[in-house]
Design a protein around this motif. Structure first.
Motif, short mmCIF file in Angstrom:
data_model
loop_
_atom_site.label_atom_id
_atom_site.label_comp_id
_atom_site.label_asym_id
_atom_site.label_seq_id
_atom_site.Cartn_x
_atom_site.Cartn_y
_atom_site.Cartn_z
N ASN A 62 0.64 -1.55 -0.21
CA ASN A 62 0.03 0.15 0.31
C ASN A 62 0.56 1.20 0.09
OD1 ASN A 62 -2.91 -1.64 0.12
ND2 ASN A 62 -1.91 -2.13 2.10
N ARG A 87 -3.58 4.40 -2.06
CA ARG A 87 -3.76 3.55 -2.80
C ARG A 87 -3.64 2.15 -1.10
NH1 ARG A 87 -0.36 1.17 -6.45
NH2 ARG A 87 0.61 -0.55 -4.46
N GLN A 88 -5.07 1.72 -1.51
CA GLN A 88 -5.06 0.53 -0.27
C GLN A 88 -5.70 -0.76 -1.36
OE1 GLN A 88 -3.31 0.83 2.61
NE2 GLN A 88 -3.13 3.25 2.39
N ALA A 89 -4.83 -1.66 -0.81
CA ALA A 89 -5.10 -3.11 -2.11
C ALA A 89 -4.52 -3.96 -1.09
CB ALA A 89 -4.84 -2.53 -2.98
N SER A 106 -12.93 -1.97 -8.15
CA SER A 106 -13.55 -2.76 -6.66
C SER A 106 -12.81 -2.50 -5.65
CB SER A 106 -15.13 -2.84 -6.82
OG SER A 106 -15.37 -3.81 -7.49
N SER A 107 -11.93 -3.41 -6.05
CA SER A 107 -11.13 -4.49 -5.02
C SER A 107 -9.69 -3.65 -4.58
CB SER A 107 -10.79 -5.42 -5.82
OG SER A 107 -9.76 -5.29 -6.45
N TYR A 108 -9.68 -2.20 -4.89
CA TYR A 108 -9.01 -1.18 -3.89
C TYR A 108 -9.39 0.10 -4.33
CZ TYR A 108 -7.21 0.63 -8.96
OH TYR A 108 -7.65 0.13 -10.46
N TYR A 109 -8.58 0.75 -3.33
CA TYR A 109 -8.88 2.05 -3.27
C TYR A 109 -7.65 3.41 -3.65
CZ TYR A 109 -9.98 6.09 0.33
OH TYR A 109 -10.13 7.73 -0.07
N ARG A 111 -8.21 6.81 -4.34
CA ARG A 111 -8.44 8.38 -4.39
C ARG A 111 -7.19 9.31 -4.55
NH1 ARG A 111 -11.41 4.84 -5.11
NH2 ARG A 111 -14.06 4.67 -3.90
N VAL A 134 -10.84 9.73 -8.02
CA VAL A 134 -9.79 8.57 -7.59
C VAL A 134 -9.36 7.78 -9.24
CG1 VAL A 134 -12.53 7.81 -9.51
CG2 VAL A 134 -11.98 6.46 -7.82
N GLN A 136 -7.98 4.28 -11.23
CA GLN A 136 -8.16 3.33 -11.89
C GLN A 136 -6.68 3.01 -12.59
OE1 GLN A 136 -11.93 2.00 -13.28
NE2 GLN A 136 -10.59 0.22 -14.49
#
Length: 150
Positions: A62, A87-89, A106-109, A111, A134, A136
């Motif tokens: 992360n 990023r958190q995943a 949708s499997s990670y954050y 922002r 956001v 991707q």
């Protein structure tokens, strides 16, 4: 308070470089090779070689990131875009992201808070507005969506 879509950016990125700073984190560097952006009343291209993404990746995969690059509007104005984010995943998503494999967003954050420096004229609203975004990652590069806080 409400959000309005301001613009969407699609970036193509070069090879990822890693600087192992300590056991706790690695600094990455990924230079921008080009891209496009568009939104209500604004569109153009990302200037190739004008900057990139510089993630700070912790040992668990992360991290935080900073980015900076130039935008060139279709009518020839240059705008500097800077951003910081998080990023958190889960580990399996991080492994796929690093391998440039497709990952369900949708499997990670991911922002961020972008800031813009635009010339006087039709784009100076970018200088006076707070944005949230956001991100991707995909095999070809990155997709960012930014909203104005109104």
């Amino acid at each position: 308070m409400r959000l309005e879509l301001a613009l969407e950016m699609r970036l193509s990125l070069g090879p990822r470089m890693h600087i192992p700073v300590s056991e706790q984190y690695t600094r990455g560097a990924v230079l921008v090779e080009g891209g496009t952006f568009s939104g209500p009343g604004i569109s153009g291209t990302i200037v190739p070689g004008s900057g990139g993404d510089f993630p700070l990746v912790y040992s668990d995969g992360n991290g935080r990131f900073e980015s900076q690059y130039l935008l060139k509007t279709d009518d020839g104005a240059f705008i500097l875009k800077r951003s910081t984010g998080v990023r958190q995943a889960p580990p399996e998503a991080v492994a796929k992201l690093l391998a440039r494999e497709p990952v369900d967003p949708s499997s990670y954050y991911m922002r961020m808070t972008p800031r813009f420096e635009a010339p006087a004229g039709p784009y100076e609203w970018l200088n006076r507005t707070i944005f949230v975004g956001v991100g991707q990652r995909n095999p070809e590069g990155s997709l960012f969506r930014f909203w104005k806080v109104v």
